[in-house]
Design an enzyme around this catalytic site. Structure first.
Site: not given
Ligand SMILES: Cc1cc2nc3c(=O)[nH]c(=O)nc-3n(C[C@H](O)[C@H](O)[C@H](O)COP(=O)(O)O)c2cc1C
Length: 332
Positions: A18-19, A102, A141, A202-204, A226
């Protein structure tokens, strides 16, 4: 056991990249809460090639975080390969991950991130070039597709495997969806059935139960978490415990939350300077406070903090207040 190339991962729980969040301070904290693998925030290939100072600082990894996956993004083969080689030779990352998910226009405009999802041949070519150039395992990813009319997840994941990629992490949303709607877990199952390298779903995944359900419903090899881990490394700990023992640990107390938030703050100060760390920590503090009674009251105060002492003062006084209130409720 989840194994990526030669890297053995002690459980199936992975912290998502997560950036602006997954720097060493947060990653180490999450690692201490039991994550099998932590992923670093995405880093620009061009930033690495040009040795941009800020980018170089993003490559710092504490030995205690390992195993760790470091993600790069880029749209041109030459710079992507050069950046991967730099990470391979000059960092202690265990895995080199390529970002194909992204969705933000600044990234996709440069043919990077989710833009790749439209072209399995390009995925093959780029991944093969990186794999050829480095020794560390290479993973990808990705999102499931660009939009509803272009969902090439199976072809794209197969291209990664053919090119020598050692694992795929799949976020079940399209680029156009951004973070809207529900992540599609059916596609995770479909991709799992069509490749032989590990697939991380991944996701939710918002609760430990969701993690178990994702593993069971899709057959994926690991779950990537995430947003549910923001300000909540307990989500990682509770998920690991739940998957291993079937028992659900209790939620942390406010005092525990504030203590870990302060530990995270101190690690961020050690990484960046105090002024920058405190500003960056404001958003994390709001996440740690999610669900805490009275959090709205202190949110403004947090956003005005400029020093460690100010921020720690606000966090501690909230913890004391809540503890007092709870004592009254119990006594009363
Ligand atoms: C604040 C934020 C920054 C993110 N930055 C990246 C990143 O740098 N690289 C990436 O592949 N995904 C990035 N993502 C996506 C997450 O890795 C993940 O795929 C997405 O949040 C879905 O997963 P979750 O439902 O568990 O949050 C980011 C998501 C968030 C919320």
């Amino acid at each position: 056991m989840l194994k990526i190339g030669d890297i053995e991962i002690k459980n199936q729980v992975v912290l998502a990249p997560m950036a602006g969040v997954c720097n060493s301070a947060f990653r180490l904290t999450v690692k201490e809460f039991g994550a099998g693998l932590v992923c670093a925030e995405m880093v620009s290939d061009k930033g690495i090639v040009l040795k941009n100072e800020k980018t170089m600082n993003m490559l710092y990894i504490d030995e205690r975080e390992k195993p760790l996956s470091l993600q790069i993004f880029g749209g041109e083969k030459k710079t992507l390969v050069e950046a991967a080689q730099f990470v391979d030779k000059n960092t202690n990352a265990d895995i080199i991950d390529i970002n194909m998910g992204c969705p933000v226009p600044k990234i996709t405009k440069c043919d990077a991130g989710a833009k790749w999802l439209l072209d399995p041949d390009k995925i093959y070519e780029m991944v093969a070039a990186v794999v050829e150039a480095v020794e560390k395992p290479v993973t990808v990813k990705m999102r499931m597709g660009w939009d509803d009319d272009h969902i090439f997840a199976v072809k794209n994941a197969q291209a990664v495997e053919r090119a020598g990629g050692k694992a795929v992490a799949l976020h079940g949303r399209t680029r156009v969806q951004m973070y809207e709607g529900k992540a599609n877990w059916d596609i995770i199952r479909e991709v799992k059935q069509s490749i032989n390298i590990p697939l991380i779903g991944n996701g939710d995944v918002q609760t430990p139960h969701d993690a178990k359900r994702m593993l069971e419903e899709t057959g994926c090899d690991g779950v990537m978490i995430g947003r549910a881990a923001l300000g909540n490394p307990w989500m990682i700990y509770r998920t690991v415990q739940y998957l291993e023992t079937g028992r659900l640990m209790v939620e942390p107390t406010v005092r525990e939350k504030m203590d870990v938030c302060i530990l995270h703050l101190d690690r961020l100060i050690a990484l960046k300077d105090e002024y920058i760390a405190v500003r960056e920590m404001r958003k994390h503090a709001a996440w740690y406070l999610k669900g805490v009674r009275g959090n709205a009251r202190v949110r403004n105060a947090i956003n005005e903090c400029n020093t460690r002492d100010e921020l720690v003062g606000v966090l501690n006084s909230l913890a004391v207040e809540v503890e007092e209130e709870e004592r009254h409720v119990i006594v009363g």
